[in-house]
Scaffold this active site. Structure first.
Site, short mmCIF file in Angstrom:
data_model
loop_
_atom_site.label_atom_id
_atom_site.label_comp_id
_atom_site.label_asym_id
_atom_site.label_seq_id
_atom_site.Cartn_x
_atom_site.Cartn_y
_atom_site.Cartn_z
N ASN A 189 -10.05 -2.87 8.58
CA ASN A 189 -8.93 -3.67 7.17
C ASN A 189 -8.38 -4.08 9.00
O ASN A 189 -6.85 -3.08 9.05
CB ASN A 189 -8.56 -2.96 6.65
CG ASN A 189 -7.34 -3.21 6.55
OD1 ASN A 189 -6.90 -4.25 6.50
ND2 ASN A 189 -7.01 -1.82 4.85
N LYS B 167 -5.05 -5.04 7.59
CA LYS B 167 -3.91 -5.04 7.69
C LYS B 167 -2.48 -5.80 8.21
O LYS B 167 -3.06 -6.91 8.50
CB LYS B 167 -2.56 -3.49 8.02
CG LYS B 167 -4.12 -2.16 7.85
CD LYS B 167 -3.81 -0.78 7.26
CE LYS B 167 -4.66 0.29 7.46
NZ LYS B 167 -4.12 1.48 7.49
N HIS C 68 -5.43 -0.33 -1.85
CA HIS C 68 -5.68 0.20 -1.02
C HIS C 68 -4.74 1.44 -1.02
O HIS C 68 -3.12 0.19 -2.07
CB HIS C 68 -5.27 -0.57 0.92
CG HIS C 68 -5.12 -0.13 1.67
ND1 HIS C 68 -4.28 1.26 2.08
CD2 HIS C 68 -6.32 0.26 2.22
CE1 HIS C 68 -4.65 1.44 4.00
NE2 HIS C 68 -5.70 1.17 3.21
N GLU D 3 -2.20 2.14 1.18
CA GLU D 3 -0.66 1.43 0.90
C GLU D 3 -0.18 0.44 -0.03
O GLU D 3 1.09 0.40 -0.29
CB GLU D 3 -0.89 0.63 2.26
CG GLU D 3 -0.98 1.28 3.23
CD GLU D 3 -1.60 0.93 5.15
OE1 GLU D 3 -2.14 -0.14 4.86
OE2 GLU D 3 -2.18 1.97 5.57
N GLU E 269 -10.78 7.18 0.82
CA GLU E 269 -9.84 6.84 2.44
C GLU E 269 -8.74 8.38 1.73
O GLU E 269 -7.75 7.68 1.46
CB GLU E 269 -9.00 5.53 2.41
CG GLU E 269 -9.97 4.78 2.57
CD GLU E 269 -8.98 2.91 3.28
OE1 GLU E 269 -9.43 3.20 4.37
OE2 GLU E 269 -8.11 2.88 3.05
N GLY F 292 -4.16 6.36 9.75
CA GLY F 292 -3.30 6.00 10.58
C GLY F 292 -3.11 6.92 10.61
O GLY F 292 -1.49 7.21 11.98
N SER G 248 -7.96 7.14 10.66
CA SER G 248 -8.25 8.19 11.46
C SER G 248 -9.84 7.68 12.22
O SER G 248 -10.88 8.11 12.75
CB SER G 248 -7.87 8.75 11.75
OG SER G 248 -6.40 8.71 11.43
P1 13P Z 1 -6.88 3.59 10.01
O1 13P Z 1 -8.38 3.66 10.49
O2 13P Z 1 -5.65 2.84 11.22
O3 13P Z 1 -6.59 5.34 9.78
O4 13P Z 1 -6.50 3.42 8.50
C1 13P Z 1 -7.09 3.86 8.32
C2 13P Z 1 -7.15 1.93 6.71
O5 13P Z 1 -6.29 2.39 5.46
C3 13P Z 1 -8.33 1.65 6.58
O6 13P Z 1 -8.21 0.80 5.61
#
Ligand code: 13P
Length: 273
Positions: A31, A33, A117, A119, A189, A195, A235
């Site tokens: 992803n 982003k 997601h 976010e 997640e 992150g 992560s």
């Molecule tokens: P990270 O791998 O950067 O922690 O992000 C995970 C994520 O949100 C994948 O959709």
């Protein structure tokens, strides 16, 4: 080959696990982003095709930003890398300024779409009910949704992880037929692991994945629940991928930061085989 914990005391149980796991092929997805220009995307894709063209054991997916889908699509056509989008409208078209419809994604051979997601749940206030509408719209266009769920740190510390995740699963997947459910991917997640560099331990992740599968079994029966791929995200790195992917109910990864670099995304995939 995938790594399975060997339990010499209980070979029958162990064998059962192996058979069930082999039914679900790992889906490892990047992803990206809100990262990568078209030129940067093409550079990354070129490296990924080079590193991963021989991989057959794992389904590989990348989800660039909308603006790069067209160009990236041309590069991955006829490779083993599939294309995903990071979001999509619940509507099929019309006066929805700034939105993207499923049919527009299909023009670029998009096979999967990430929905709900954390976010987007946080910054765009997406609700379970909106996410379920999007999932139905995606299925109507034969795009497979990857529906994300996960608890915050406060929720985990308050001991309500299962309540939160269970209710997100029921709400975000409401209205799907069992056939649609089988073609849906769930991504667990934990928000506190995204992150942050803090991964859930393999045991913590496995516990929630098994719980998610039990909720899916409640909704659609165990044979459907056993078909659904449940990814872990938060992560994921080359160093922790193998242990996470070897868990009986973890069927892939949704990778953020580490998917922006060809070497680390490729290593996650190669370490998981
Ligand atoms: P990270 O791998 O950067 O922690 O992000 C995970 C994520 O949100 C994948 O959709």
């Amino acid at each position: 080959m995938r790594f399975f914990p060997i339990d010499r005391e209980n070979n029958v149980l162990n064998l059962k696990k192996v058979v069930m796991k082999k039914d679900r092929k790992l889906l490892i997805a990047g992803n990206w982003k809100m990262n990568k220009t078209v030129a940067e995307s093409l550079d990354l894709v070129q490296q990924l095709v080079r590193e991963l063209h021989q991989v057959k054991e794992v389904d590989i997916l990348i989800s660039p930003p909308f603006t790069a889908l067209g160009e990236v699509s041309k590069k991955v056509i006829e490779t083993n890398i599939r294309l995903g989008a990071q979001n999509m409208s619940e509507h099929t078209g019309g006066a929805y300024t700034g939105e993207i419809a499923a049919e527009m994604l299909k023009e670029f051979l998009v096979r999967y779409v990430i929905l709900g997601h954390s976010e987007r749940r946080q910054h765009q206030e997406e609700s379970d009910s909106l996410i379920s509408k999007k999932a139905l719209t995606a299925h109507a266009a034969s795009i497979r949704p990857i529906v994300c769920v996960g608890e915050t740190l406060e929720q985990r510390e308050a001991g309500v992880t299962n309540d939160v995740v269970g209710s997100q699963i029921k709400g975000s997947l409401a209205g799907l037929t069992s056939e649609q459910m089988e073609e849906t991917v769930v991504a667990y997640e934990p928000v506190w692991a995204i992150g942050t560099g803090k991964t859930a331990t393999a045991e913590q992740a496995q516990q929630v994945h098994a719980f998610i599968r039990s909720v899916l079994a409640e909704l659609h029966g165990s044979s459907v629940a056993n078909q659904v791929r449940i990814q872990y995200g938060g992560s994921v790195k080359p160093a922790n991928a193998r242990e996470l992917m070897s868990q009986p109910d973890i069927d892939g990864a949704l990778v953020g930061g580490a998917s922006l670099d060809a070497k680390s995304f490729s290593e996650i995939i190669l370490n998981s085989i």
